[in-house]
Design a protein around this motif. Structure first.
Motif, PDB file in Angstrom:
ATOM      1  N   ARG A  71       0.770  -1.072  -0.120  1.00  0.00           N
ATOM      2  CA  ARG A  71      -0.061   0.097  -0.016  1.00  0.00           C
ATOM      3  C   ARG A  71       0.725   1.152  -0.249  1.00  0.00           C
ATOM      4  O   ARG A  71       1.967   1.269   0.904  1.00  0.00           O
ATOM      5  CB  ARG A  71      -0.791  -0.220   1.215  1.00  0.00           C
ATOM      6  CG  ARG A  71      -1.882  -1.218   1.386  1.00  0.00           C
ATOM      7  CD  ARG A  71      -2.390  -1.345   2.604  1.00  0.00           C
ATOM      8  NE  ARG A  71      -3.444  -2.261   3.011  1.00  0.00           N
ATOM      9  CZ  ARG A  71      -3.494  -3.734   3.026  1.00  0.00           C
ATOM     10  NH1 ARG A  71      -2.255  -4.070   3.092  1.00  0.00           N
ATOM     11  NH2 ARG A  71      -4.642  -4.163   3.217  1.00  0.00           N
ATOM     12  N   VAL A  72       0.436   2.299  -0.846  1.00  0.00           N
ATOM     13  CA  VAL A  72       0.927   3.593  -0.761  1.00  0.00           C
ATOM     14  C   VAL A  72      -0.249   4.710  -0.650  1.00  0.00           C
ATOM     15  O   VAL A  72      -1.087   4.711  -1.743  1.00  0.00           O
ATOM     16  CB  VAL A  72       1.940   3.949  -1.880  1.00  0.00           C
ATOM     17  CG1 VAL A  72       2.273   5.469  -2.003  1.00  0.00           C
ATOM     18  CG2 VAL A  72       3.159   3.033  -1.885  1.00  0.00           C
ATOM     19  N   TYR A  73      -0.400   5.250   0.369  1.00  0.00           N
ATOM     20  CA  TYR A  73      -1.490   6.014   0.558  1.00  0.00           C
ATOM     21  C   TYR A  73      -1.350   7.639   0.706  1.00  0.00           C
ATOM     22  O   TYR A  73      -0.177   7.829   1.154  1.00  0.00           O
ATOM     23  CB  TYR A  73      -2.649   5.663   1.822  1.00  0.00           C
ATOM     24  CG  TYR A  73      -3.135   4.092   1.620  1.00  0.00           C
ATOM     25  CD1 TYR A  73      -3.059   3.491   0.333  1.00  0.00           C
ATOM     26  CD2 TYR A  73      -3.614   3.482   2.573  1.00  0.00           C
ATOM     27  CE1 TYR A  73      -3.833   2.266   0.186  1.00  0.00           C
ATOM     28  CE2 TYR A  73      -4.196   2.478   2.647  1.00  0.00           C
ATOM     29  CZ  TYR A  73      -4.395   1.651   1.374  1.00  0.00           C
ATOM     30  OH  TYR A  73      -5.066   0.582   1.181  1.00  0.00           O
ATOM     31  N   ASP A  74      -2.165   8.285   0.272  1.00  0.00           N
ATOM     32  CA  ASP A  74      -2.183   9.705   0.120  1.00  0.00           C
ATOM     33  C   ASP A  74      -0.924  10.229  -0.504  1.00  0.00           C
ATOM     34  O   ASP A  74      -0.103  10.944  -0.241  1.00  0.00           O
ATOM     35  CB  ASP A  74      -2.028  10.346   1.758  1.00  0.00           C
ATOM     36  CG  ASP A  74      -2.204  11.623   1.739  1.00  0.00           C
ATOM     37  OD1 ASP A  74      -2.641  12.279   0.834  1.00  0.00           O
ATOM     38  OD2 ASP A  74      -1.541  12.466   2.731  1.00  0.00           O
ATOM     39  N   ALA A  75      -0.974   9.939  -1.718  1.00  0.00           N
ATOM     40  CA  ALA A  75       0.130  10.236  -2.683  1.00  0.00           C
ATOM     41  C   ALA A  75      -0.372  10.985  -4.137  1.00  0.00           C
ATOM     42  O   ALA A  75       0.110  10.631  -4.968  1.00  0.00           O
ATOM     43  CB  ALA A  75       1.173   9.213  -3.057  1.00  0.00           C
ATOM     44  N   GLY A  76      -1.304  11.926  -3.852  1.00  0.00           N
ATOM     45  CA  GLY A  76      -1.905  12.492  -5.149  1.00  0.00           C
ATOM     46  C   GLY A  76      -1.010  13.421  -5.742  1.00  0.00           C
ATOM     47  O   GLY A  76       0.116  13.851  -5.344  1.00  0.00           O
TER      48      GLY A  76
END
Length: 253
Positions: free
Chosen positions: A150-155
């Motif tokens: 998972r890699v979250y909050d990478a917009g």
């Protein structure tokens, strides 16, 4: 499929009139179990690689519990999506090994954790608010036997956050990109990799976002290649597609 048909099928295989492949082809047509309110397809795993999944939303607690119990009699791994806490409590009371993943809204039961391959499935989100949909995808994929990272909050609003995870992106066999707002992250990722990218638009956003329609259209109109798009908030669908892609690739190896 009647008992006489089954007897004939098994006798034909035993006597060599049918090959194993031909017999298995016929067994894939085996019937469902009719519970009155639901028809349970016990042989979906044989056809599709994973048992029938319970879509819990819209069903009563008792209906979900009955379907779960029926599936558990024939399958080792069970998955229920869009489930609430009340449903999970009833199921876990009868099946203590079952687990409720609250953020994902999933009830799962795994007989034995086993990866089907070393191929890695990466799940990226544009923002923290996209995590419930991403977790639905992640838990689904894990129950199906895949290695998930998972890699979250990478917009795109802070694109350096994405580039800091480039090693993880580059090493993935399939990537699921979950994004709301304008959904631009899928196009960025699609332009960086040579593996399938599955884009999931979410209902996270302001008024003109139209509850996910804006990112859905952006993802469908992406100029990056190799992107497939599933329905709004459909984390399960994205994971199921990733599962199919990986399973097919394994057959070809």
């Amino acid at each position: 499929m009647t008992e006489d048909f089954m007897r004939s099928l098994l006798n034909n295989y035993k006597e060599g009139h049918l090959s194993l492949t031909e017999a298995l082809k016929e067994l894939k047509k085996l019937p469902y179990e009719d519970l009155g309110f639901a028809k349970i397809d016990h042989h979906r795993a044989m056809r599709n690689g994973f048992p029938e999944v319970i879509f819990c939303q819209g069903k009563t607690v008792d209906q979900v519990a009955k379907i779960f119990k029926t599936l558990a009699e024939h399958n080792k791994n069970i998955l229920g999506t869009r489930a609430n806490k009340e449903m999970s409590e009833k199921i876990i009371k009868e099946f203590p090994q079952a687990k409720y993943h609250e953020m994902a809204g999933i009830i799962s039961m795994i007989h034995k954790e086993k990866y089907i391959s070393d191929k890695k499935l990466l799940i990226l989100t544009a923002g923290t608010a996209d995590m419930p949909v991403a977790e639905e995808a992640a838990i689904t994929a894990e129950v199906m036997g895949h290695r998930v990272e998972r890699v979250y909050d990478a917009g795109v609003a802070g694109i350096h956050r994405l580039f800091n995870s480039y090693d993880k992106i580059e090493s993935a066999s399939v990537i699921i990109v979950v994004a709301g707002m304008e959904g631009a992250l899928a196009s960025v990722v699609g332009g960086l990799v040579d593996v399938p990218v599955i884009a999931v638009p979410t209902s996270v956003g302001y008024g003109a976002h139209f509850n996910g329609l804006a990112p859905l259209l952006s993802m469908l109109n992406s100029c990056a290649t190799g992107i497939g798009v599933v329905n709004i908030d459909n984390g399960y669908g994205a994971a199921a597609l990733a599962d199919t892609i990986i399973r097919v690739s394994l057959k070809k190896e």
